[in-house]
Design an enzyme around this catalytic site. Structure first.
Site, short mmCIF file in Angstrom:
data_model
loop_
_atom_site.label_atom_id
_atom_site.label_comp_id
_atom_site.label_asym_id
_atom_site.label_seq_id
_atom_site.Cartn_x
_atom_site.Cartn_y
_atom_site.Cartn_z
N SER A 29 41.74 35.65 38.76
CA SER A 29 42.69 35.93 37.70
C SER A 29 44.05 36.28 38.30
O SER A 29 44.12 37.05 39.26
CB SER A 29 42.19 37.09 36.84
OG SER A 29 42.99 37.26 35.70
N TRP A 80 47.88 37.81 37.37
CA TRP A 80 48.53 38.54 36.28
C TRP A 80 49.71 39.36 36.73
O TRP A 80 49.93 39.61 37.91
CB TRP A 80 47.52 39.39 35.52
CG TRP A 80 46.76 40.44 36.29
CD1 TRP A 80 45.52 40.30 36.85
CD2 TRP A 80 47.15 41.79 36.54
NE1 TRP A 80 45.13 41.49 37.43
CE2 TRP A 80 46.10 42.43 37.26
CE3 TRP A 80 48.29 42.55 36.24
CZ2 TRP A 80 46.16 43.76 37.67
CZ3 TRP A 80 48.35 43.88 36.65
CH2 TRP A 80 47.28 44.47 37.35
N VAL A 112 46.48 39.09 42.09
CA VAL A 112 45.34 38.18 41.99
C VAL A 112 44.10 39.07 41.99
O VAL A 112 43.94 39.91 42.87
CB VAL A 112 45.28 37.20 43.18
CG1 VAL A 112 44.03 36.33 43.09
CG2 VAL A 112 46.53 36.33 43.21
N GLU A 113 43.23 38.89 41.00
CA GLU A 113 42.11 39.82 40.83
C GLU A 113 40.75 39.13 40.85
O GLU A 113 40.58 38.03 40.31
CB GLU A 113 42.25 40.58 39.51
CG GLU A 113 41.17 41.62 39.29
CD GLU A 113 41.41 42.51 38.09
OE1 GLU A 113 40.58 43.42 37.83
OE2 GLU A 113 42.44 42.31 37.40
N ASN A 114 39.81 39.81 41.49
CA ASN A 114 38.39 39.47 41.37
C ASN A 114 37.86 40.35 40.23
O ASN A 114 37.49 41.49 40.44
CB ASN A 114 37.67 39.77 42.68
CG ASN A 114 36.20 39.44 42.66
OD1 ASN A 114 35.46 39.90 43.52
ND2 ASN A 114 35.74 38.66 41.70
#
Length: 265
Positions: free
Chosen positions: A84, A86, A189-191
């Site tokens: 993701s 954001w 940027v996400e896990n």
């Protein structure tokens, strides 16, 4: 002064004025990448990217940034994985975050899908139909998040700069959320987590997205101060149970630092 000392003095003066000595960072070209040692760097289990803090007695009320949707290197080997991207406020010390972005997922058939969303965490995210932005790999997505009314209201705009399509969403404090403090502005940027009916939250298998480029990243405060990425805190992602980081961050330097790359290793 002896002849030898005179010659040595002249040579030293020439060397000090020559290009063999490194230029200060303020004179670097915009394409140069800074090493991680230049900034405050930490490793987390779910975030990779950049965070900045406002001056004392001020709070952020606007954050904006653009990221380029990646070309996933090997979709056929990444089925069921997601990442993701954001832009938003807070979350560094709190679960209460006003944010918006795009999920990138690879389905069981190896198809890459991009989905736009908005969220006032810990309330559930709102996901939007793919036709709203009509996104594809290589598109540039601009995200702008504004905090209004002392943190109890917000407005979010996502713009696909590659085709001109946009969506705007008003946000209001509700449920278990708290007012946004504007203590940080973030480009991430996400896990991310997935909520399961029986076992609570679990991490979605993290996608190898290649590289995501962020650009035109700025945040403004309630007193009109506009800040770039000159003094960032950098996050590198290392999922729980993994012995080494899986992402790295390269800040793009120059006058008015406003961009960086997140690379999957």
């Amino acid at each position: 002064m002896s002849f030898m000392l005179l010659v040595a003095s002249i040579l030293l003066t020439m060397a000090l004025n020559s290009s063999i000595f490194p230029l200060p960072i303020t004179n670097a070209q915009p394409t140069r990448s800074l090493t991680a040692r230049t900034h405050h760097v930490s490793t987390t289990e779910n975030w990779a990217g950049v965070c900045i803090h406002p001056p004392q007695t001020e709070r952020f009320t606007r954050v904006i940034g653009t990221f380029t949707l990646p070309h996933v290197p090997d979709p056929s080997f990444s089925t069921g994985k997601e990442a993701s991207f954001w832009v938003g406020f807070d979350g560094h010390r709190s679960d209460h975050i006003l944010q918006a972005g795009v999920d990138c997922a690879v389905d069981k058939s190896g198809n890459v899908k991009f989905t736009a969303w908005t969220e006032w965490s810990p309330e559930k995210a709102t996901f939007y139909d793919a036709t709203r932005l009509d996104m594809a790999a290589g598109d540039q997505i601009e995200v702008e998040v504004n905090v209004l009314e002392q943190g109890t209201e917000g407005s979010i705009t996502l713009l696909n700069k590659s085709n001109g399509k946009a969506l705007t969403q008003s946000m209001r404090l509700q449920g278990g959320a708290q007012p946004i403090q504007g203590e940080q502005a973030e480009w991430i940027v996400e896990n991310h987590d997935l909520a399961l009916p029986t076992s609570g939250f679990v991490k979605v298998p993290f996608l190898n997205f290649g590289t995501v480029a962020f650009s035109d990243c700025y945040a403004s405060t309630d007193k009109g101060t506009k800040m770039d990425l000159s003094q960032p805190s950098i996050y590198r992602l290392r999922p729980k149970g993994i012995n080494s980081k899986v992402t790295d961050v390269d800040i793009v330097s120059g006058r008015g630092i406003s961009g960086f790359n997140v690379r999957h290793l």
